[in-house]
Scaffold this active site. Structure first.
Site, short mmCIF file in Angstrom:
data_model
loop_
_atom_site.label_atom_id
_atom_site.label_comp_id
_atom_site.label_asym_id
_atom_site.label_seq_id
_atom_site.Cartn_x
_atom_site.Cartn_y
_atom_site.Cartn_z
N GLU A 108 43.83 32.78 -50.59
CA GLU A 108 42.88 31.88 -49.91
C GLU A 108 42.33 30.86 -50.91
OE1 GLU A 108 39.59 33.58 -47.67
OE2 GLU A 108 40.88 35.22 -46.97
N ASN A 112 41.64 35.21 -54.01
CA ASN A 112 40.97 34.16 -53.23
C ASN A 112 39.98 33.44 -54.13
OD1 ASN A 112 42.31 35.30 -51.08
ND2 ASN A 112 40.47 36.04 -50.04
N GLN A 154 38.62 36.22 -36.47
CA GLN A 154 38.22 34.81 -36.52
C GLN A 154 39.02 33.92 -35.57
OE1 GLN A 154 38.29 35.03 -41.09
NE2 GLN A 154 36.68 33.54 -40.73
N HIS A 187 41.02 42.99 -42.44
CA HIS A 187 40.19 41.81 -42.72
C HIS A 187 38.87 42.01 -41.96
CE1 HIS A 187 40.52 37.46 -44.26
NE2 HIS A 187 39.27 37.62 -43.88
N TRP A 212 43.12 28.30 -46.86
CA TRP A 212 42.23 28.80 -45.82
C TRP A 212 41.53 27.60 -45.21
CZ3 TRP A 212 41.41 33.46 -43.49
CH2 TRP A 212 40.39 33.44 -42.52
N TRP A 262 32.57 33.80 -39.32
CA TRP A 262 31.74 35.01 -39.37
C TRP A 262 30.31 34.71 -38.93
CZ3 TRP A 262 35.10 38.73 -39.35
CH2 TRP A 262 36.29 38.59 -40.06
N ASN A 281 41.31 42.80 -47.49
CA ASN A 281 40.81 41.49 -47.87
C ASN A 281 39.39 41.60 -48.43
OD1 ASN A 281 40.85 38.45 -47.84
ND2 ASN A 281 39.02 38.83 -46.59
N GLU A 282 39.23 41.18 -49.68
CA GLU A 282 37.90 41.02 -50.29
C GLU A 282 36.97 42.22 -50.10
OE1 GLU A 282 36.18 37.35 -48.88
OE2 GLU A 282 37.58 36.14 -50.02
N ARG A 335 49.69 33.94 -43.55
CA ARG A 335 48.88 35.13 -43.79
C ARG A 335 47.94 35.33 -42.61
NH1 ARG A 335 43.65 36.13 -47.22
NH2 ARG A 335 43.61 38.37 -46.95
N TYR A 391 37.22 30.04 -54.18
CA TYR A 391 36.57 28.94 -53.48
C TYR A 391 35.69 28.08 -54.37
CZ TYR A 391 38.05 30.76 -48.97
OH TYR A 391 38.81 31.15 -47.91
C1 GBH Z 1 36.60 34.37 -47.30
O1 GBH Z 1 35.36 34.83 -47.75
C2 GBH Z 1 37.07 35.21 -46.14
O2 GBH Z 1 38.18 36.02 -46.52
C3 GBH Z 1 37.40 34.43 -44.91
O3 GBH Z 1 37.51 35.28 -43.82
C4 GBH Z 1 36.38 33.34 -44.74
O4 GBH Z 1 36.49 32.68 -43.51
C5 GBH Z 1 36.56 32.37 -45.87
O5 GBH Z 1 36.50 33.02 -47.11
C6 GBH Z 1 35.58 31.21 -45.90
O6 GBH Z 1 34.29 31.67 -46.15
O7 GBH Z 1 27.54 35.84 -49.08
O8 GBH Z 1 25.52 35.87 -47.78
O9 GBH Z 1 26.35 33.78 -48.65
C7 GBH Z 1 34.81 34.14 -48.87
C8 GBH Z 1 33.50 34.75 -49.30
C9 GBH Z 1 31.53 35.64 -48.29
C10 GBH Z 1 31.77 33.33 -48.53
C11 GBH Z 1 30.40 35.44 -47.31
C12 GBH Z 1 30.65 33.11 -47.55
C13 GBH Z 1 28.64 33.89 -46.68
C14 GBH Z 1 27.56 34.89 -46.62
N1 GBH Z 1 32.47 34.54 -48.28
N2 GBH Z 1 29.72 34.19 -47.60
S1 GBH Z 1 26.68 35.11 -48.13
#
Ligand code: GBH
Length: 485
Positions: free
Chosen positions: A382, A314, A26, A128, A428, A436, A172-173, A83, A316
């Site tokens: 995160e 993490n 990223q 990652h 984050w 992404w 990661n995740e 991180r 959100y």
């Molecule tokens: C994290 O993902 C990541 O670790 C990080 O790299 C990223 O930049 C950050 O959060 C912010 O998003 O699932 O089809 O709706 C968090 C989980 C998974 C959320 C993918 C956004 C978008 C595609 N993320 N999702 S979808």
């Protein structure tokens, strides 16, 4: 719930660690410089139609050349830890230890040395999401040989950097990169296999994690004295009603998202019963004779159990979960789970379509983890929010200030009132970067990055100074002792 909206004054212990997070693909750019091999994300973003406006990480924040700028802005904010992740194919261009790229190895030495000189602890994620393309060509996480290659890579990094790095995160995740990479195909490598590859890949990721943890434990811990953990995530699943069905569905949501990985590692070396039960039933219902969910041998369970010195979490957002038999859906990961998620129109929206800020969900999420996984040591690895903007800077980011202070406050309640062992918090992200498949318009940074300017200047949003103040105060001291929040 009156607790939900009240503000708690208080501070964290003096050794609490405050940080920011990024990930190699990223922010680094330099995708093919100095001997780096391609990763699945290079392949994916170079395939037309996969990302927003076909945006790529070819240059992004250019941190491969501008990491000193990153260190400077972290120092400015008073950061305690950073991180970041290592790009596997920058170190091992074809993913194996057959060939080591010394220029890539040196890059991370320079970054780590610069951080330590600035008084910032490195917290390093080994994976990652940027799997070396050469390993994907062998089947990627679907091939159980990946555990050996990952372990070799981890071993190399522990040996090379471990005298300076005391906090390691293997993955990661895994919930996201297996589900979104192999089931929905929205992320690299973009496969849409239904309810098969996703479970086998997760199985191999768990075995790879356990192998690397044992390598650290057996060969490096006594001399390096660091910690090795994993970062897991999911949204908080709140039962939509008080019915037993919805409460069970909400717990199932959490188990499929978080317990899938946390239960083997932190409980008993095996998947949660509800996952084993559901996937077996759905597999038989579609006419298969065995479950699509692989099984661990007794020996593998013993090797998995207890393989994390801390839990990276993490968080959100939150969703409401209700029970729903997925009759019409084709067999697959989603049909296996029998629930439906919705959000609440009353929750504020954000610049990322998939998330609405729900601060009270953070405290519930932390309590659920604490109760289900034997009260682990937790680092928040995160937490953050985005605005949506193509180029225009939005320096007055009141939404981020609100998000950050309210989430840190919920974390303070979890620490102080609920007694959860939280050791650190990581926002984050340090700066806007390639989100992404969603590209550059989804901006999570405390710093704005001008992606049109070849120098990629990093400019502080207002939230950067607010976070710096939270760090200086180590939380939210009583107004009487000086600060008014
Ligand atoms: C994290 O993902 C990541 O670790 C990080 O790299 C990223 O930049 C950050 O959060 C912010 O998003 O699932 O089809 O709706 C968090 C989980 C998974 C959320 C993918 C956004 C978008 C595609 N993320 N999702 S979808």
């Amino acid at each position: 719930d009156p607790e939900r909206d009240s503000f708690l004054y208080g501070t964290f212990p003096s050794n609490f660690s405050w940080g920011v997070a990024t990930a190699a693909y990223q922010i680094e750019g330099a995708w093919n410089e100095d001997g780096k091999g391609p990763s699945i994300w290079d392949t994916f973003t170079h395939t037309p139609g996969r990302t927003y406006n076909n945006q790529t990480g070819d240059v992004t924040c250019d941190s491969y050349h501008r990491y000193e700028d990153d260190i400077a802005i972290m120092k400015e904010m008073g950061m305690k830890h950073y991180r970041f992740s290592i790009a596997w194919s920058r170190v091992f261009p074809d993913g194996t230890r057959n060939r080591i790229n010394m220029a890539g190895v040196d890059y991370y030495h320079k970054l780590i040395d610069g951080l330590l000189a600035a008084g910032i602890q490195p917290m390093v994620t080994l994976y990652h999401w940027d799997l070396p393309q050469a390993l994907q060509d062998m089947g990627g996480w679907d091939n159980d040989i990946m555990a050996v290659h990952f372990d070799n890579y981890a071993d190399f990094c522990f040996n090379e950097y471990g005298s300076k790095v005391k906090l390691w995160i293997t993955f990661n995740e895994p919930y996201v990169f297996t589900k979104v990479g192999l089931e929905t195909g929205v992320h690299a490598p973009g496969l849409k296999h239904q309810g098969t590859t996703v479970y086998r890949a997760a199985h191999n990721v768990l075995k790879a994690h356990a192998k690397a943890w044992h390598t650290y434990n057996d060969r490096y811990r006594s001399t390096q004295k660091g910690k090795c953990g994993i970062t897991l995530n999911c949204s908080w699943g709140q039962a939509a009603t008080d019915s037993e069905e919805d409460k069970a569905a909400a717990d199932r949501y959490m188990q499929f998202g978080f317990g899938w990985f946390a239960h083997p590692i932190f409980v008993n070396g095996d998947y949660p019963e509800v996952i084993k039960d559901k996937v077996m039933k759905k597999s038989l219902a579609q006419g298969l004779t065995t479950s699509r969910l692989p099984e661990f041998t007794e020996e593998e369970k013993q090797l998995l159990k207890g393989t994390s010195d801390f839990l990276g979490a993490n968080y959100y957002t939150a969703v409401y979960v209700s029970a729903k038999e997925r009759q019409a859906m084709p067999p697959g990961f989603f049909k296996d789970q029998d629930f439906m998620t919705t959000d609440d129109e009353n929750w504020p929206t954000s610049g990322a379509g998939w998330m609405r800020p729900v601060p009270w969900g953070f405290r519930k999420f932390l309590n659920w983890i604490n109760e289900n996984f034997n009260k682990p040591v937790i680092y928040i690895t995160e937490n953050g929010v985005a605005e949506h903007s193509e180029d225009e800077p939005m320096f007055e980011d009141t939404w981020r200030i609100q998000y950050l202070t309210s989430h840190v406050n919920e974390m303070l309640k979890a620490y102080t009132l609920d007694g959860i062992d939280i050791r650190g918090y990581t926002y984050w992200s340090l700066m806007d970067n390639l989100e992404w498949a969603e590209g550059y318009a989804s901006r999570f940074g405390l710093y704005y990055v001008d992606f049109k300017n070849p120098k990629r200047p990093r400019l502080p949003k207002e939230s950067a100074s607010v976070y710096a103040k939270v760090i200086r105060n180590n939380g939210f001291p009583e107004p009487a002792s000086g600060m008014l929040w």
